[in-house]
Write an enzyme that holds these catalytic residues in place. Structure first.
Site, PDB file in Angstrom:
ATOM      1  N   ASP A   1      21.540 -17.393 -20.207  1.00 14.76           N
ATOM      2  CA  ASP A   1      19.957 -16.250 -20.714  1.00 14.76           C
ATOM      3  C   ASP A   1      19.061 -17.732 -21.847  1.00 14.76           C
ATOM      4  O   ASP A   1      19.363 -18.655 -20.961  1.00 14.76           O
ATOM      5  CB  ASP A   1      21.118 -15.289 -21.974  1.00 14.76           C
ATOM      6  CG  ASP A   1      19.930 -15.229 -22.879  1.00 14.76           C
ATOM      7  OD1 ASP A   1      19.040 -14.223 -22.184  1.00 14.76           O
ATOM      8  OD2 ASP A   1      19.203 -14.940 -24.810  1.00 14.76           O
TER       9      ASP A   1
ATOM     10  N   GLU B   1      10.839 -11.266 -35.439  1.00 15.16           N
ATOM     11  CA  GLU B   1      10.769 -10.350 -36.493  1.00 15.16           C
ATOM     12  C   GLU B   1      10.311 -11.009 -38.085  1.00 15.16           C
ATOM     13  O   GLU B   1       9.334 -10.615 -38.416  1.00 15.16           O
ATOM     14  CB  GLU B   1      11.117  -9.385 -37.151  1.00 15.16           C
ATOM     15  CG  GLU B   1      11.682  -7.991 -36.127  1.00 15.16           C
ATOM     16  CD  GLU B   1      12.656  -6.508 -36.720  1.00 15.16           C
ATOM     17  OE1 GLU B   1      11.681  -6.025 -36.471  1.00 15.16           O
ATOM     18  OE2 GLU B   1      13.284  -7.432 -37.542  1.00 15.16           O
TER      19      GLU B   1
ATOM     20  N   LYS C   1       5.272  -1.670 -32.293  1.00 13.19           N
ATOM     21  CA  LYS C   1       5.454  -2.853 -31.455  1.00 13.19           C
ATOM     22  C   LYS C   1       6.415  -3.220 -30.235  1.00 13.19           C
ATOM     23  O   LYS C   1       7.326  -2.568 -30.277  1.00 13.19           O
ATOM     24  CB  LYS C   1       5.561  -4.079 -33.158  1.00 13.19           C
ATOM     25  CG  LYS C   1       6.830  -3.697 -32.913  1.00 13.19           C
ATOM     26  CD  LYS C   1       7.077  -5.037 -33.969  1.00 13.19           C
ATOM     27  CE  LYS C   1       8.340  -5.328 -34.349  1.00 13.19           C
ATOM     28  NZ  LYS C   1       9.265  -6.282 -35.491  1.00 13.19           N
TER      29      LYS C   1
ATOM     30  N   ARG D   1       5.669 -16.035 -26.172  1.00 14.03           N
ATOM     31  CA  ARG D   1       6.475 -14.856 -26.117  1.00 14.03           C
ATOM     32  C   ARG D   1       5.356 -13.912 -26.951  1.00 14.03           C
ATOM     33  O   ARG D   1       4.904 -13.971 -28.131  1.00 14.03           O
ATOM     34  CB  ARG D   1       7.495 -14.850 -27.616  1.00 14.03           C
ATOM     35  CG  ARG D   1       8.752 -15.998 -26.651  1.00 14.03           C
ATOM     36  CD  ARG D   1      10.410 -15.778 -27.656  1.00 14.03           C
ATOM     37  NE  ARG D   1      11.143 -14.812 -27.620  1.00 14.03           N
ATOM     38  CZ  ARG D   1      11.653 -13.877 -27.622  1.00 14.03           C
ATOM     39  NH1 ARG D   1      12.332 -14.540 -26.263  1.00 14.03           N
ATOM     40  NH2 ARG D   1      12.293 -13.147 -27.761  1.00 14.03           N
TER      41      ARG D   1
ATOM     42  N   ASP E   1      13.014 -11.253 -21.274  1.00 10.24           N
ATOM     43  CA  ASP E   1      11.113 -11.804 -21.214  1.00 10.24           C
ATOM     44  C   ASP E   1      10.401 -11.162 -20.177  1.00 10.24           C
ATOM     45  O   ASP E   1      11.229 -10.931 -19.392  1.00 10.24           O
ATOM     46  CB  ASP E   1      11.277 -13.027 -21.681  1.00 10.24           C
ATOM     47  CG  ASP E   1      11.523 -13.283 -22.917  1.00 10.24           C
ATOM     48  OD1 ASP E   1      11.954 -12.358 -24.291  1.00 10.24           O
ATOM     49  OD2 ASP E   1      11.747 -14.650 -23.309  1.00 10.24           O
TER      50      ASP E   1
ATOM     51  N   ASP F   1      23.921 -16.310 -25.938  1.00 10.64           N
ATOM     52  CA  ASP F   1      24.488 -16.540 -27.496  1.00 10.64           C
ATOM     53  C   ASP F   1      23.822 -15.120 -28.424  1.00 10.64           C
ATOM     54  O   ASP F   1      24.598 -15.489 -29.110  1.00 10.64           O
ATOM     55  CB  ASP F   1      22.705 -17.618 -27.978  1.00 10.64           C
ATOM     56  CG  ASP F   1      21.560 -16.996 -27.955  1.00 10.64           C
ATOM     57  OD1 ASP F   1      21.102 -16.112 -26.485  1.00 10.64           O
ATOM     58  OD2 ASP F   1      20.592 -17.224 -29.308  1.00 10.64           O
TER      59      ASP F   1
ATOM     60  N   ASN G   1      23.500  -8.935 -26.144  1.00  6.42           N
ATOM     61  CA  ASN G   1      22.821  -8.304 -25.440  1.00  6.42           C
ATOM     62  C   ASN G   1      23.826  -9.567 -24.078  1.00  6.42           C
ATOM     63  O   ASN G   1      23.170  -9.029 -22.946  1.00  6.42           O
ATOM     64  CB  ASN G   1      21.715  -8.342 -24.961  1.00  6.42           C
ATOM     65  CG  ASN G   1      20.796  -9.629 -25.143  1.00  6.42           C
ATOM     66  OD1 ASN G   1      21.601 -10.668 -25.992  1.00  6.42           O
ATOM     67  ND2 ASN G   1      19.450 -10.092 -24.971  1.00  6.42           N
TER      68      ASN G   1
END
EC number: 7.6.2.1
Length: 933
Positions: free
Chosen positions: A153, A250, A315, A346, A428, A564, A567
């Protein structure tokens, strides 16, 4: 909340399904089972041969019924086939020791005890988190030394998952939380326009809507304490509060907007409170939350202002927001998003729409019906979200930085040198992920990037894109050979492939004729010829699909998945070895993994050192067990030809029982725990040594056959050497050494010494424990034999071994024969190793030779440095400028040991080894095997 529960339930169900299907077995275990079947066939063959030969031997009456063993009448009337079957079973019992049952016990002990070496490794302990490596299963230790593909990941694995708000773009204007003026960081600024003049009236309204959207569209909780779970309070906040969320993005966004003038205060009684730039508190009623999921890649909230206006703020990823936008400065914001993505930031896009009371009422009904559905609830909720989240007005975009983890680039580079292909699987944006791949050296400057993305497929058909890529990567395959194992080559172009989730779905989707195999095989062929692969915009199940696709390809490579977050659980469970990062996204990955490590950098030592050692140790253990059991039982097979196939045992019962339990078990167990054929530092410094043991190299058929034939050769030497020794009249002139128990004891003594010394010759890393176990086992055998045959035991019904061992050792020729037979047995293996090491050395053997050569020229103080004792430190004595004392080049070393500094100089130059003080400021420079000081 219900959406979060639904998504969490889906992930949990998916993880449980994979857990149920996941039956992980290492390649070594599979090889052991195959070898066991071979030895079972050998056992059956031996029993059949002896059974047939017994009845051939007894075909003559005087052999069937000798004068000292006449049969009874019932025995003569027994059915021939029943007698033959009984004899077959008797031979099976006699030869069953060839099946190394104790090997499985020893292997399990070696795996369980060996796993502690991983958890005790201080270099893999992370002081920041206070965490060390965890071992959830010890069954796959040796699989760490066989990895061919690593699927990793990005966020939280290659990066720190420590988000920092960088900027936001609103209506084409860029805002940053602080600027640098005259070298000083100016905090509390209310937004700095980096492009053109400040926005006008309508722009000001959009700006405030953007800030409100980021203050409202999240699942952040507020804590008033100074510290929670080790998190530090934001020093720039106008209020002593801490933001907590399952997503670091967030928290970074809310804290970033707080520095731009809007502060999220709390959620109380379903009302969200924010503090605006004028220090006025605004309250919004939270009506609905359309939670984030990895398929939609966005989240939305429906709120009602104190003025009665109803807003839907959304968003999400640019790929999920832009198609649903009907107005706004789309091109300007898209350009800024792409620029930030290329820089590795990001990005998220923010949009809104204003709802009328009627529109909200309809949306509420649809959501309520979907939430109450008893069947296909997730599907119906997704359909309702799709209907509601459309016709947005684009407000702007945000950029958040996630720094690369320490030594992530070095780790990937070392893995590639070790012949391991590294794939990055992330959700991403492509540009962001590609920038990270360049930063961590997955892609290099000379790497030609190939794209298999939705954009390319829209321009051409999938068939054409795949064939074009195939032609590109295979263009030079006829003239130049790529190192297909590592994917790295200096003679030809290196390729890197980028594929997104939508393109992967098309590849995996069955074609109209019902087959998808052609596209999959073409895709795999392209991947095999690429040095690195980046899969972006991946859903969790797609990550598992990629791992499964590679795992089930025709090469059947050993795969490792590392992540980590929750997902990543699906791909961790799908891979042969799953590793979880103990990170900031919870412990789901660590709990569902086979191993857990604090940081990605620890993967280097886990594979290149621990994995290498685990595999070498257990491979030698398995081969050695089969070898020593062949040595043990093959003389028993040969003995049947000299005892009329009467099932007479060659060895005493005590020897049969204790051979695998006491006499030969502990040395090989300790070898399997502590052997180091090369040092750990060498394995880290030379990652290419990992290739020497790749593809299950030490347990291939060639190695297995060699060990088996070596055991057969040694057994023949034991048996016929002892037989010729007994046939010698000089040895047996006293008339006291004849007898089957003396003969068997002689064979067994040579056997125990030979197999133990064979292990001693194979040992490279000697400690006092090795010496104690190896020589202690031999001494224990001698002491046991003396006691077993030297005392009349009252609890035994028979005493057939009484005084046999002492009588055998009382003969000088017997001692000479034992030494001679041990030497002859070990000689072929020693010669083979010497010749192969000199003529066809492996990379590991070349390193061993170089290390041995270096040790012959290193001073006596050097091992002290190698031990890295707490009492040791190096002193460079570099307080003064360097000055040479002689024109000659010298080997110079400075050592601090137990409070005294020593300068170690060769005596050939006229210097003596004297203590010196670090404060004296001496400095010598020289050349040689030691590091110049």
């Amino acid at each position: 909340i219900s959406g979060v529960a639904i998504y969490t339930g889906m992930e949990t169900k998916m993880a449980l399904n994979y857990q149920a299907k996941s039956q992980k077995r290492s390649a070594v275990e599979k090889s052991m089972n195959v070898f066991l079947i071979v030895y079972l066939c050998i056992l059956i063959s031996k029993a059949l041969i002896n059974t047939v030969l017994k009845y051939v031997w007894q075909s003559e009456p005087f052999r069937d019924e000798p004068w000292y063993n006449q049969k009874t009448e019932p025995e003569r009337k027994r059915n021939l086939f029943l007698r033959a079957f009984t004899d077959f079973l008797a031979f099976m019992v006699l030869f069953n020791y060839i099946i190394p049952v104790s090997m499985y016990v020893t292997v399990e002990m070696q795996k369980f005890l060996g796993s502690y070496f991983l958890t005790w490794d201080e270099e893999m302990f992370d002081e920041d988190t206070g965490e060390g490596p965890l071992v959830n299963t010890s069954d796959l230790n040796e699989e760490l030394g066989q990895i061919e593909y690593v699927f990793t990941d990005k966020t939280g694995t290659l990066t720190e998952n420590n988000m920092e708000f960088v900027e936001c773009c609103i209506e084409g204007h860029v805002y940053v939380p602080h600027v640098i003026c005259n070298g000083q960081i100016l905090h509390d600024c209310t937004g700095i326009d980096m492009i053109d003049s400040s926005p006008g009236g309508s722009g000001k309204e959009r700006e405030e809507l953007f800030f409100r959207a980021l203050c409202l569209c999240h699942t952040v909780q507020v804590k008033d304490d100074d510290s929670v779970d080790g998190l530090k309070k934001n020093q720039l906040s106008r209020r002593s509060c801490i933001y907590i969320s399952s997503s670091p993005d967030e928290v970074a966004l809310v804290e970033g907007i707080q520095r731009l003038g809007y502060t999220y205060l709390r959620l109380k009684d379903n009302f969200m409170e924010i503090l605006n730039r004028e220090n006025n508190i605004e309250k919004f009623e939270l009506l609905e939350v359309l939670s984030f999921d990895s398929v939609r890649r966005r989240m939305s909230v429906i709120v009602k202002s104190s003025a009665g206006d109803i807003f839907l703020f959304c968003k999400g990823a640019d790929s999920s927001i832009f198609p649903r936008v009907k107005e706004g400065k789309i091109e300007q914001i898209r350009s800024r998003v792409e620029r930030n993505a290329v820089e590795g930031l990001r990005t998220l896009c923010v949009a809104y729409k204003k709802l009328t009371a009627e529109e909200y009422s309809n949306a509420q009904k649809l959501l309520q019906n979907a939430k109450l559905a008893l069947q296909d609830r997730e599907k119906k909720l997704a359909e309702v979200y799709e209907k509601i989240e459309r016709d947005f007005i684009l407000l702007g975009a945000t950029a958040v930085e996630d720094r690369l983890q320490e030594k992530a680039a070095d780790t990937i580079e070392a893995l590639q040198k070790a012949g391991i292909k590294v794939w990055v699987l992330t959700g991403d944006k492509m540009e962001t992920a590609a920038a990270t791949c360049y930063a961590c050296k997955l892609f290099r400057r000379n790497t030609q990037i190939l794209e298999l993305t939705t954009k390319k497929i829209e321009e051409q058909s999938l068939h054409d894109v795949l064939f074009d890529l195939s032609k590109t990567v295979l263009r030079h395959s006829g003239s130049l050979t790529r190192d297909t194992f590592s994917g790295l080559s200096t003679d030809m172009q290196d390729y890197g492939l980028i594929i997104d989730g939508a393109a992967l779905s098309l590849i995996m989707k069955p074609r109209q004729d019902g087959s998808s195999g052609n596209y999959r095989e073409l895709f795999l062929e392209i991947c095999r010829n690429c040095s690195a692969v980046l899969c972006c915009r991946m859903a969790p199940l797609q990550k598992a699909q990629i791992v499964k696709l590679i795992k089930l390809s025709k090469e059947h490579p050993i795969t490792l998945a590392i992540g980590d977050g929750a997902n990543d659980v699906s791909m961790i469970l799908e891979a042969h070895v799953g590793i979880g990062i103990i990170g900031k996204e919870g412990r789901q990955a660590a709990r569902n993994s086979d191993y857990a490590i604090p940081k990605f950098k620890h993967l280097k030592k886990m594979l290149l050192v621990h994995g290498h050692f685990y595999y070498v140790r257990i491979s030698e253990l398995v081969q050695y067990f089969f070898y020593k059991n062949v040595c043990f039982i093959f003389p028993q097979f040969l003995y049947q030809f000299f005892c009329g196939f009467s099932q007479q045992t060659l060895y005493d019962t005590a020897y049969l029982t204790l051979y695998n339990i006491s006499f030969t078990s502990l040395p090989i167990l300790l070898y399997g725990l502590m052997e180091q054929h090369v040092s750990a530092d060498t394995l880290k410094r030379e990652p290419s040594l990992y290739r020497d043991v790749a593809k299950n190299a030490l347990l291939r058929w060639r190695a297995f056959i060699y060990w088996t034939f070596l055991g057969v050769f040694d057994a023949v030497v034991f048996f016929f050497g002892a037989y010729l020794l007994f046939d010698n009249t000089i040895v047996t002139s006293n008339g006291q050494m004849f007898g089957n128990w003396t003969f068997g004891t002689l064979v067994f003594t040579v056997l125990v010494f030979t197999v133990t010394l064979k292990l001693a010759l194979d040992t490279h890393y000697w400690t006092w424990i090795n010496h104690f176990m190896i020589w202690g086992s031999l001494i224990f055998y001698i002491i046991f034999s003396l006691l077993w045959g030297g005392i009349i035991w009252p609890f035994l019904n028979y005493q057939r071994m009484y005084y046999v061992f002492m009588q055998m050792l009382s003969s000088g020729p017997a001692w000479l024969g034992i030494i001679l037979l041990i030497t002859v047995s070990l000689l072929p293996d020693v010669l083979k190793k010497v010749l192969c090491r000199q003529l066809w050395p492996t990379a590991t053997e070349r390193i061993q030779n170089a290390s041995r050569h270096c040790r012959e020229h290193i001073s006596e103080f050097t091992p002290l440095a190698c031990l890295k004792s707490p009492g040791y430190r190096s002193s460079d004595c570099s307080n003064s400028p360097a000055r040479r004392s002689n024109s000659h080049s010298k080997k110079t070393m400075f050592t601090h040991w137990k409070g005294v500094d020593y300068s170690v100089l060769p005596s050939v130059f006229g210097y003596s080894n004297k203590p010196c003080r670090s404060s004296a400021g001496y400095r010598f420079s020289g050349s040689g095997l030691e590091t110049s000081v």
